[in-house]
Design an enzyme around this catalytic site. Structure first.
Site, PDB file in Angstrom:
ATOM      1  N   ASP A 260       0.875  -1.165   0.000  1.00 48.74           N
ATOM      2  CA  ASP A 260       0.000   0.000   0.000  1.00 48.74           C
ATOM      3  C   ASP A 260       0.918   1.223   0.000  1.00 48.74           C
ATOM      4  OD1 ASP A 260      -2.064   1.754  -0.004  1.00 48.74           O
ATOM      5  OD2 ASP A 260      -3.128   0.902   1.699  1.00 48.74           O
TER       6      ASP A 260
HETATM    7  C1  BGC Z   1      -4.908   3.419  -0.027  1.00 49.65           C
HETATM    8  C2  BGC Z   1      -5.001   2.430  -1.164  1.00 49.65           C
HETATM    9  C3  BGC Z   1      -4.836   3.147  -2.471  1.00 49.65           C
HETATM   10  C4  BGC Z   1      -3.497   3.870  -2.458  1.00 49.65           C
HETATM   11  C5  BGC Z   1      -3.191   4.620  -3.724  1.00 49.65           C
HETATM   12  C6  BGC Z   1      -3.660   4.266  -0.121  1.00 49.65           C
HETATM   13  O1  BGC Z   1      -3.701   5.307   0.795  1.00 49.65           O
HETATM   14  O2  BGC Z   1      -4.946   2.739   1.199  1.00 49.65           O
HETATM   15  O3  BGC Z   1      -6.216   1.748  -1.112  1.00 49.65           O
HETATM   16  O4  BGC Z   1      -4.948   2.258  -3.531  1.00 49.65           O
HETATM   17  O5  BGC Z   1      -3.498   4.802  -1.398  1.00 49.65           O
HETATM   18  O6  BGC Z   1      -4.003   5.717  -3.853  1.00 49.65           O
END
Ligand code: BGC
Length: 729
Positions: A260
């Protein structure tokens, strides 16, 4: 002899791309991967294991291996952001179709709708030349306070497992990988980067992992996203048990584990504990000691330096490279993928259909729904959520939708001149009109006091034939939004007051809840109709009007329990959930959602699987017969009303006696069928022996204990129509 050596040497060091095995799409994938791997230098290998911008990673330019581009996910394709910032790039050609939130998809209980969703969003991702779609999310709904529940598929592992698979398969037919998230135990937003999930093995295997397993083994997802939180003291993005052991070894996952954004903390941990591709790590801008801040990522130059010194294994490195190459060959380097499409009439139609099948009618006293326009003179619409655009906000799933029909517009369009439609605001919620530079263009400001707003709404209520109250939550921080949990289960702002005030004057009220979460309803007995309309994207207004006025006969059912109050939910009843704490102890074990309510005999406000139709269904007698190693349970279902309708027939299994305590019953089958008035269909469920097993921590495995079981078949978890016993010898 000399010539032969010459030829062998020429092919070994050949850099002519057209002769290379890795470029030949007719060759087996693994041969291509090995060939590409054998040509790469150490630098090139490390280079493909981390981001080069907010949403892209480098390829191997020397070998003609292209970059990989990711996009959020999971409800539509995110507008383009700048290379190195979260700010929007300001493109004018990146508006998308906003599809219903995943809670709504789960509420359709329809694998067909999941496939349609995957196909449509996959085509949009493809058109925008994205290789990896960051979604879908399948974290289990554990508490109604979780700010991200709207991005997930509910509280039941069986339902989520069934619903996630077609989405993945259809997206990937476009040459776009899904990246199923957030693996695993990411069930709250409070302290999301730092809480340690303490979960026993049984809950892990029975509740929290099955949907991920199905995504990998049945859906064949080409990538998966590690979660922010820790599990048993290790960050989920580099977690030996979750990634190396369970995902890669036990489940045979051959794709890439993507972190993530900002979920990676350490080079050695990331290298050894299962991470393949690092994204979003915080850097100090472009002035890092390496010149380019992305080179400072844990899996960048720091990794390369340790590899050079022999401190880390090259075999492990090669495994990561193979996984990223596979991902690349399946997506960016797939020359046969279709072109895709964006905002097509088909995608808008898909969004409307899915929404129509996911909207759940929770209460319908005196058949207040569908609203009969022949008998209606005045419709009073009240509430901020009737005019608010909900595709904007909520965190990374925020979209720039090409079209968004708000409920009031959908209602006006459907009603036309058949009745008078009057709008009153009723309460002030969140006035924010833009998010991450996407402006909804709607000015929500209003000078009136709370009292005045209520008075103005009430003044229009007495002579209305029906009142449609639109409330619920929104995508602002502290509601259905990433990064924080809700602080309470009650409706925010003055909504309860408005509903109570309206009900005093006129009980012909339908409350439409727009949310991704359960809310308290202290006024439940004072209104005739309640509908859960979710966040449903571009076609919200049309889809809601379709159901309100009966163009669509509702067929959605709840994918999670609506408790009366927070304390009726297991994580809260056990005191396990604590937004202040950095430890999340899953004290309730496997008793999540309806499993808890049934064990404790707590009557929910609305039960898991509940949802009403404008027609009625009669169930026959469930019959069970032996079939192969398992059983088959059949039941006749008849449409006894006068409208065509769809029913979700649900089968739950009860283990009558077990050495370990089991839930009263658990969902193990469902089937959505369409029936014309008077029509009967036989629904048959297959029960495989595996479906009767429980996870025994003492044996570290799944166990089937002989004895009696009961198959309960019905219209909801609290509406069982027929049960049949069977015995496992
Ligand atoms: C989120 C993800 C997301 C990623 C990219 C993160 O903060 O938890 O679900 O895909 O950001 O935007």
């Amino acid at each position: 002899m000399v010539m032969a050596t010459g030829i062998a040497m020429a092919s070994a060091c050949c850099t002519c791309p057209e002769t290379a095995v890795y470029l030949d799409e007719s060759k087996p994938l693994e041969d291509r991967v090995e060939d590409a791997l054998s040509r790469m230098t150490l630098e090139e290998k490390v280079k493909i294991l981390h981001a080069q911008s907010k949403f892209s990673s480098a390829g191997v330019p020397r070998l003609g291996i292209p970059e990989l581009w990711c996009t959020d996910g999971p409800h539509g394709i995110r507008p383009e952001v700048k290379w190195d910032q979260w700010d929007q790039a300001g493109w004018t050609n990146d508006s998308c179709t906003a599809f219903p939130a995943l809670t709504c998809l789960a509420a359709t209980w329809s694998e067909e709708m999941s496939a349609l969703y995957g196909k449509s969003i996959g085509e949009e991702a493809r058109f925008r030349e994205k290789d990896v779609l960051l979604g879908p999310g399948v974290n289990i709904y554990r508490t109604p306070l979780n700010g991200r529940n709207f991005e997930y598929m509910g509280e039941d592992p069986y339902l989520a497992s069934k619903m996630v698979v077609p989405y993945i398969q259809e997206v990937q037919k476009n040459g776009v990988a899904t990246c199923v998230k957030h693996y695993a135990l990411n069930n709250q937003e409070a302290h999301r980067h730092s809480y340690n999930a303490v979960v026993d093995d049984r809950a892990l295997y029975e509740i929290y992992l099955p949907a991920f397993k199905a995504a990998v083994q049945e859906g064949g997802s080409w990538s998966i996203m590690g979660a922010y939180n820790l599990f048993r003291g290790e960050h989920a993005c580099h977690n030996d048990l979750l990634l190396n052991k369970i995902l890669k070894q036990d489940w045979g996952f051959d794709g890439a584990v993507i972190s993530d954004w900002g979920g990676t903390y350490d080079t050695v941990e990331a290298a050894n504990k299962g991470l393949d591709l690092e994204f979003g790590t915080g850097t100090n801008g472009l002035d890092s000691k390496y010149g380019n801040s992305y080179d400072a990522y844990h899996l960048a130059i720091p990794y390369q330096e340790k590899l050079r010194k022999g401190e880390l294994s090259e075999e492990v490195l090669n495994d990561k490279v193979r996984r990223v190459l596979r991902l690349n060959f399946r997506t960016a380097m797939n020359s046969r993928k279709p072109f895709g499409s964006m905002n097509s009439p088909e995608h808008n139609e898909a969004a409307r259909r899915i929404a129509g099948e996911g909207i759940v009618v929770l209460k319908n006293e005196d058949n207040i729904l569908p609203v009969d326009l022949e008998k209606t003179g005045k419709i009073l619409v009240v509430g901020e959520n009737a005019i608010k655009k909900m595709t904007v906000g909520g965190g990374s799933s925020s979209l720039k939708a090409k079209h968004e029909c708000v409920p009031l517009d959908g209602i006006r369009e459907a009603v036309g001149d058949k009745a008078e439609v009057v709008y009153q605001r009723g309460y002030l919620g969140d006035l924010l009109r833009s998010y991450n530079s996407v402006d909804t263009g709607i000015d929500l400001s209003d000078e009136r006091s709370d009292e005045q707003l209520i008075a103005d709404a009430v003044a229009e209520a007495a002579d209305a034939d029906v009142i449609l109250f639109f409330g619920g939550l929104n995508k602002s921080k502290g509601q259905d939004c990433e990064g924080r949990d809700r602080s309470a289960m009650a409706l925010p702002y003055a909504q309860d007051k408005v509903i109570e005030a309206l009900a005093e004057v006129n009980p012909n009220i339908v409350v439409v809840i727009v949310s991704g979460n359960a809310v308290e309803m202290p006024w439940v007995d004072k209104v005739d109709g309640i509908m859960e309309a979710w966040f449903i994207g571009s076609q919200a207004g049309h889809a809601i009007a379709d159901v309100l006025f009966g163009k669509v006969n509702p067929s959605g059912k709840l994918p999670f329990t609506f408790p009366v109050k927070l304390e009726d939910n297991a994580a809260h009843a056990t005191g396990a959930y604590d937004a202040e704490s950095h430890v999340a102890e899953y004290k309730e074990g496997i008793f999540v959602g309806y499993r808890w309510a049934e064990k404790q005999q707590i009557k929910p406000l609305f039960a898991f699987g509940h949802g009403l139709s404008y027609t009625t269904f009669e169930y026959g007698e469930a019959k069970c017969r032996k079939a192969g190693k398992g059983f088959k349970v059949s039941i006749d279902v008849t449409n006894t009303g006068d409208r065509e309708g769809k029913e979700i027939v649900q089968m739950y299994i009860e283990d009558v006696e077990s050495s370990l305590e089991r839930p009263v019953k658990e969902l193990k089958g469902f089937s959505k069928i369409s029936l014309a008035p008077g029509e009967t269909k036989t629904v048959t469920f297959v029960i495989e022996p595996d479906m009767l097993k429980f996870y025994d921590p003492a044996q570290s495995g799944w166990v089937l204990e002989p004895g009696d079981f009961v198959a309960h078949v019905g219209a909801a978890s609290d509406d069982i129509r027929s049960s049949v016993k069977f015995a496992v010898k």
